[in-house]
Design an enzyme around this catalytic site. Structure first.
Site, PDB file in Angstrom:
ATOM      1  N   ARG A 104       0.912  -1.153   0.014  1.00  0.00           N
ATOM      2  CA  ARG A 104       0.361  -0.065  -0.181  1.00  0.00           C
ATOM      3  C   ARG A 104       1.082   1.101   0.171  1.00  0.00           C
ATOM      4  NH1 ARG A 104      -4.083   1.244   4.791  1.00  0.00           N
ATOM      5  NH2 ARG A 104      -2.415   1.761   5.775  1.00  0.00           N
ATOM      6  N   THR A 108      -0.801   7.842  -0.829  1.00  0.00           N
ATOM      7  CA  THR A 108      -1.995   7.663  -1.660  1.00  0.00           C
ATOM      8  C   THR A 108      -2.955   6.516  -0.941  1.00  0.00           C
ATOM      9  OG1 THR A 108      -1.186   5.903  -3.184  1.00  0.00           O
ATOM     10  CG2 THR A 108      -0.850   8.422  -3.800  1.00  0.00           C
ATOM     11  N   ASP A 200       1.427  -2.010  12.269  1.00  0.00           N
ATOM     12  CA  ASP A 200       1.757  -2.550  10.935  1.00  0.00           C
ATOM     13  C   ASP A 200       2.397  -3.868  11.212  1.00  0.00           C
ATOM     14  OD1 ASP A 200       3.562  -3.015   8.676  1.00  0.00           O
ATOM     15  OD2 ASP A 200       3.513  -1.049   8.188  1.00  0.00           O
ATOM     16  N   ASP A 203       5.573  -5.082   9.492  1.00  0.00           N
ATOM     17  CA  ASP A 203       6.785  -4.523  10.238  1.00  0.00           C
ATOM     18  C   ASP A 203       6.801  -5.361  11.640  1.00  0.00           C
ATOM     19  OD1 ASP A 203       7.823  -2.701   8.624  1.00  0.00           O
ATOM     20  OD2 ASP A 203       6.616  -0.965   9.291  1.00  0.00           O
TER      21      ASP A 203
HETATM   22  C1  PRP Z   1      -0.599  -3.989   5.046  1.00  0.00           C
HETATM   23  C2  PRP Z   1      -1.519  -5.255   5.345  1.00  0.00           C
HETATM   24  C3  PRP Z   1      -2.347  -5.434   3.840  1.00  0.00           C
HETATM   25  C4  PRP Z   1      -2.650  -3.679   3.676  1.00  0.00           C
HETATM   26  C5  PRP Z   1      -3.922  -3.624   4.178  1.00  0.00           C
HETATM   27  O1  PRP Z   1       0.289  -4.240   4.032  1.00  0.00           O
HETATM   28  O2  PRP Z   1      -0.561  -6.277   4.977  1.00  0.00           O
HETATM   29  O3  PRP Z   1      -1.612  -5.945   2.926  1.00  0.00           O
HETATM   30  O4  PRP Z   1      -1.547  -3.024   4.281  1.00  0.00           O
HETATM   31  O5  PRP Z   1      -4.139  -2.208   3.817  1.00  0.00           O
HETATM   32  P1  PRP Z   1      -5.386  -1.776   2.862  1.00  0.00           P
HETATM   33  O6  PRP Z   1      -6.530  -2.657   3.138  1.00  0.00           O
HETATM   34  O7  PRP Z   1      -5.808  -0.526   2.989  1.00  0.00           O
HETATM   35  O8  PRP Z   1      -4.874  -1.993   1.527  1.00  0.00           O
HETATM   36  P2  PRP Z   1       1.467  -3.203   3.449  1.00  0.00           P
HETATM   37  O9  PRP Z   1       1.148  -2.490   2.510  1.00  0.00           O
HETATM   38  O10 PRP Z   1       1.783  -2.438   4.760  1.00  0.00           O
HETATM   39  O11 PRP Z   1       2.523  -4.010   3.206  1.00  0.00           O
HETATM   40  P3  PRP Z   1       3.675  -5.132   3.710  1.00  0.00           P
HETATM   41  O12 PRP Z   1       2.808  -6.532   4.117  1.00  0.00           O
HETATM   42  O13 PRP Z   1       4.657  -5.442   2.610  1.00  0.00           O
HETATM   43  O14 PRP Z   1       3.928  -4.585   4.903  1.00  0.00           O
HETATM   44  N1  URA Z   2      -1.884  -2.303   7.396  1.00  0.00           N
HETATM   45  C1  URA Z   2      -1.115  -2.862   8.508  1.00  0.00           C
HETATM   46  O1  URA Z   2      -0.512  -3.282   8.668  1.00  0.00           O
HETATM   47  N2  URA Z   2      -2.173  -2.168   9.628  1.00  0.00           N
HETATM   48  C2  URA Z   2      -2.990  -1.365   9.511  1.00  0.00           C
HETATM   49  O2  URA Z   2      -3.531  -0.771  10.502  1.00  0.00           O
HETATM   50  C3  URA Z   2      -3.622  -1.053   8.237  1.00  0.00           C
HETATM   51  C4  URA Z   2      -2.842  -1.411   7.175  1.00  0.00           C
END
Ligand code: PRP
Ligand code: URA
Length: 209
Positions: A104, A108, A200, A203
């Protein structure tokens, strides 16, 4: 409209509380995500077809039930979805695993697709798409589209924590997809984080913050 099933078993609620706690470290967080995923998988697989099999117990011959061999695929949304795979495979070890890479954009909040590797026969498989977090729904909506564009016909979305906004968005975009979640939280904050959420997930799983 797809169903949203909230799995609020006491063990699930207890383990969720532990992963929400900011003092829970990466090792314990990973273990709990795996355990939670296993507990969710129990319910997600409730409708797997069975067939009669003839066996012999130590006492007598018997006709009992066994899985009829429905093909299943588990698809984590990278990265955080990776944390859910092992727990699900513990219950359905014959499942094949595909990967969809979506992150994400922090500015944006729009999903950016960067990877896709799937079993070749995904059209024949029941797919379990996994991601701990369903926030705006953008990543899940894009991932389901990814899978459908490659022939997937039967997809269930499995998340740990969801925002009402994300559930609504996925249901609208993909009304054929049922959503299984451990908790539906209050809302999203101005940065698109789930409140109260758990922060997150990627993370915290991989210790990248
Ligand atoms: C996080 C999570 C989802 C997304 C959710 O991933 O694991 O994939 O955000 O948010 P959304 O419903 O608003 O799209 P992130 O983009 O942080 O990537 P990562 O898994 O690589 O940390
Ligand atoms: N992605 C995450 O990992 N946590 C949130 O709360 C939203 C998006």
């Amino acid at each position: 409209m797809g169903k949203t099933i909230v799995l609020d078993h006491p063990l699930i609620q207890h383990k969720l509380t532990l992963i929400r706690d900011k003092n829970t470290g990466a090792k314990e967080f990973r273990e709990l995500v795996e355990e939670l995923s296993m507990l969710l998988a129990y319910e997600v697989t409730r409708d797997l077809p069975l067939q009669d099999v003839e066996i012999e117990t130590p006492v007598c011959k018997a006709t009992t039930k066994a899985l009829s061999g429905k093909k299943i695929g588990v698809v984590p949304i990278l990265r955080a979805g990776l944390g859910m795979v092992e727990g699900i495979l513990k219950l359905i070890p014959a499942a094949k695993v595909g990967h969809v890479g979506v992150y994400r954009d922090p500015e944006t909040l729009q999903p950016v697709e960067y990877f896709c590797k799937l079993p070749t026969d995904i059209a024949e498989r029941d797919l379990i798409l996994v991601d701990p977090m369903l926030a705006t729904g953008g990543s899940a909506i894009a991932s389901v589209k990814f899978l459908k564009d490659r022939g997937a016909q039967n997809i269930k979305l499995v998340c740990l924590v969801a925002a009402p906004e994300g559930i609504e968005a996925v249901q609208k975009a993909h009304p054929d997809v049922d959503i299984f979640v451990a908790a539906v939280d209050e809302r999203l904050n101005d940065h698109g984080y789930i409140v109260p959420g758990l922060g997150d997930a990627g993370d915290r799983l991989f210790g990248t913050k």
